[in-house]
Write an enzyme that holds these catalytic residues in place. Structure first.
Site, PDB file in Angstrom:
ATOM      1  N   LYS A  75       0.818  -1.214   0.000  1.00 38.17           N
ATOM      2  CA  LYS A  75       0.000   0.000   0.000  1.00 38.17           C
ATOM      3  C   LYS A  75       0.858   1.274   0.000  1.00 38.17           C
ATOM      4  O   LYS A  75       0.417   2.319  -0.451  1.00 38.17           O
ATOM      5  CB  LYS A  75      -0.922   0.030   1.219  1.00 38.17           C
ATOM      6  CG  LYS A  75      -1.797  -1.196   1.423  1.00 38.17           C
ATOM      7  CD  LYS A  75      -2.931  -1.267   0.425  1.00 38.17           C
ATOM      8  CE  LYS A  75      -4.042  -2.222   0.837  1.00 38.17           C
ATOM      9  NZ  LYS A  75      -3.658  -3.640   0.942  1.00 38.17           N
TER      10      LYS A  75
HETATM   11  C1  LIG Z   1      -4.304  -4.744   0.489  1.00 37.55           C
HETATM   12  C2  LIG Z   1      -3.537  -6.006   0.448  1.00 37.55           C
HETATM   13  C3  LIG Z   1      -3.870  -7.021  -0.455  1.00 37.55           C
HETATM   14  C4  LIG Z   1      -5.038  -6.911  -1.391  1.00 37.55           C
HETATM   15  O1  LIG Z   1      -4.820  -5.939  -2.379  1.00 37.55           O
HETATM   16  P1  LIG Z   1      -6.051  -5.388  -3.240  1.00 37.55           P
HETATM   17  O2  LIG Z   1      -5.505  -4.267  -4.034  1.00 37.55           O
HETATM   18  O3  LIG Z   1      -7.069  -4.932  -2.239  1.00 37.55           O
HETATM   19  O4  LIG Z   1      -6.548  -6.521  -4.063  1.00 37.55           O
HETATM   20  C5  LIG Z   1      -3.069  -8.146  -0.481  1.00 37.55           C
HETATM   21  N1  LIG Z   1      -2.031  -8.299   0.369  1.00 37.55           N
HETATM   22  C6  LIG Z   1      -1.691  -7.349   1.266  1.00 37.55           C
HETATM   23  C7  LIG Z   1      -0.551  -7.585   2.177  1.00 37.55           C
HETATM   24  C8  LIG Z   1      -2.427  -6.170   1.324  1.00 37.55           C
HETATM   25  O5  LIG Z   1      -2.089  -5.231   2.210  1.00 37.55           O
END
Ligand SMILES: *Cc1c(COP(=O)(O)O)cnc(C)c1O
Length: 498
Positions: A113
């Site tokens: 993120k």
């Molecule tokens: C947010 C997240 C996901 C999922 O990603 P999306 O974009 O919501 O599909 C997968 N793994 C981790 C560690 C995340 O923080």
């Protein structure tokens, strides 16, 4: 280039306006009106660029109302040695054979993120200036753990903004929780919700849709916006690392220019994998987008059958950031594959809200099946994959990435399509250290303190704890408020002094 809402009930807006609003007023998501495609000559140049230059070039093409200077400034503030502890920003690591791991967790909060949330505050503040905004922007976030930590790190003390993060009380790891409740900054609030991530996300959506509440905010010169992956300003920066992955693959001689590769993405809200889809549409030679799910496998069923049905049991898994039954960004994919059919999108999304289920037509289903493939892993399969990968390759996966690798192995068995493949690694193993330790060292007693486990994992595996997770247990706890899903709006009101 303007951005239009997937639901067709709002006029097209500039990129700055789309980023400022987050969600379109008609409840839809903003998508670019035109398809951006790079020419072969442009690809050749892009694939030779370092990460910041690449990010600049891609974002400049998407955010056409931003000046070069503005984009350059946003990029250099977001991707630098202070924020990311790898010169490549998202290094590509060879695992074995044709398998490569794209490490997306070298930012301040040790999950992918950060790639979007280190730049979003800068894109947003630039957008506020560009649109002549005088109101204070209140960012509402529902988090399954990683968005909240990354958004707090990105937005704390950013002028002209407030940020309120809701997290499911039982749905985040101890490390994630501690990252959030110790967050400093005069403009931040962190509130736990008695419920799961979908409850928190639905609560946030309801606040966005509440006209009287928005009206009373407007009277106090405040305006809501979103840092969830429904915001185009989060999605666009994610396109960059898929291009970077291909470029690194070329340098490591894992492929030749123009040859296709597969991508595996551990998926929750469908944001990360959608960024890969947009990269593909720009001309990046990606063959199959492999959507990896955990026991909450609503997307796997959808990709296989064309029926999206959220009426099912919700499982708490060891890959909590993927514990999601309503994948918001799927709406953007549906919009694109239906040839931008607003009416159809409104009817499916309406059915999802009313009945929790919708079924796409056969043509749409086949188009999705041609581009995507999906399977899921349960917790045992996830743990086994962590252990086996460590034994076989000496590489430590986190729980989410392990779901990805397990599903990739299923894909190989099912298709024999063994071309070079990039597995998106969405978090550092340290961020989910109790589950990772349990998988690797089952003889360790259960229920040990997570901060102790961080050190244990580091010592036993000879790795260093990511910068952002060091010293976490000694930080002062600053946020202790909690609420119910129904109390979320009032909680926001209280934070803002309404
Ligand atoms: C947010 C997240 C996901 C999922 O990603 P999306 O974009 O919501 O599909 C997968 N793994 C981790 C560690 C995340 O923080």
């Amino acid at each position: 280039m303007l951005y239009q809402s997937t639901r067709g009930g709002w006029r097209p807006v500039s990129a700055a306006e789309a980023i400022k609003q987050g969600l379109a007023p008609d409840g839809g998501l903003y998508v670019p009106e035109e398809q951006v495609v790079f020419s072969p000559a442009e690809w050749e140049r892009l694939l030779g660029m370092e990460y910041p230059e690449l990010a600049f070039t891609v974002l400049k093409r998407l955010l056409t109302d931003f000046t070069s200077e503005e984009v350059r400034q946003c990029v250099s503030r977001a991707y630098n040695p202070d924020t990311f502890d790898s010169p490549a920003v998202t290094p590509l690591v060879h695992l074995k054979g044709n398998e490569y791991i794209l490490e997306l967790w070298h930012g301040p909060t040790a999950a992918f993120k950060d790639l979007a949330l280190q730049i979003l505050p800068h894109l947003l503040t630039t957008s506020l200036v560009k649109t002549g905004e005088k109101d204070e922007i209140v960012i509402l976030v529902a988090t399954s753990g990683d968005t909240g930590t990354a958004a707090l790190d990105g937005f704390h003390d950013v002028a002209g903004t407030r940020i309120v993060v809701f997290y499911p009380e039982q749905g985040v790891s101890e490390v994630q929780k501690r990252q959030m409740i110790t967050q400093v900054g005069g403009n931040v609030a962190v509130i736990s919700v008695q419920g799961n991530f979908d409850d928190a996300q639905s609560g946030v959506k309801a606040i966005f849709g509440n006209q009287p509440f928005n009206q009373s905010l407007a009277e106090r010169n405040k305006k809501l916006s979103s840092a969830n992956s429904i915001n185009w300003g989060r999605l666009a920066p994610q396109i960059v690392y898929y291009i970077s992955a291909y470029s690194q693959l070329l340098k490591q001689r894992g492929t030749r220019f123009g040859e296709p590769v597969n991508v595996v993405v551990p998926t929750g809200n469908f944001g990360n994998i959608l960024a890969a889809y947009y990269a593909q549409r720009m001309g990046l030679p990606l063959r199959r987008l492999i959507c990896a799910a955990n026991a909450n496998n609503v997307l796997t069923d959808f990709i296989r059958t064309g029926v999206y049905d959220r009426n099912r049991e919700f499982f708490k898994t060891i890959s909590p950031s993927m514990d999601i039954l309503i994948s918001s960004n799927l709406e953007r994919l549906l919009f694109e594959v239906t040839g931008r059919d607003h009416r159809q999108i409104r009817s499916w999304m309406g059915a999802l809200v009313e009945k929790g289920v919708y079924q796409v037509d056969g043509e749409t289903r086949e188009k999705i099946r041609a581009g995507f493939w999906s399977d899921s892993a349960d917790d045992k399969q996830t743990r086994d994959t962590i252990r086996d990968t460590y034994r076989e390759c000496g590489y430590l996966l986190d729980t989410h990435t392990a779901v990805g690798r397990f599903v990739y192995q299923r894909y190989l068995e099912a298709t024999g399509d063994d071309i070079p493949t990039v597995i998106a690694s969405t978090a550092s193993p340290f961020k989910f250290c109790s589950s990772v330790t349990e998988a690797l060292f089952p003889e360790e007693p259960a229920g040990q303190d997570e901060f102790h486990l961080l050190r244990l994992l580091a010592e036993r595996c000879g790795l260093s704890i990511p910068r952002g997770l060091q010293g976490l247990e000694n930080r002062e706890i600053l946020h202790q408020a909690g609420t119910t899903p129904d109390g979320m709006r009032a909680a926001v009101g209280k934070v803002l002094g309404l």
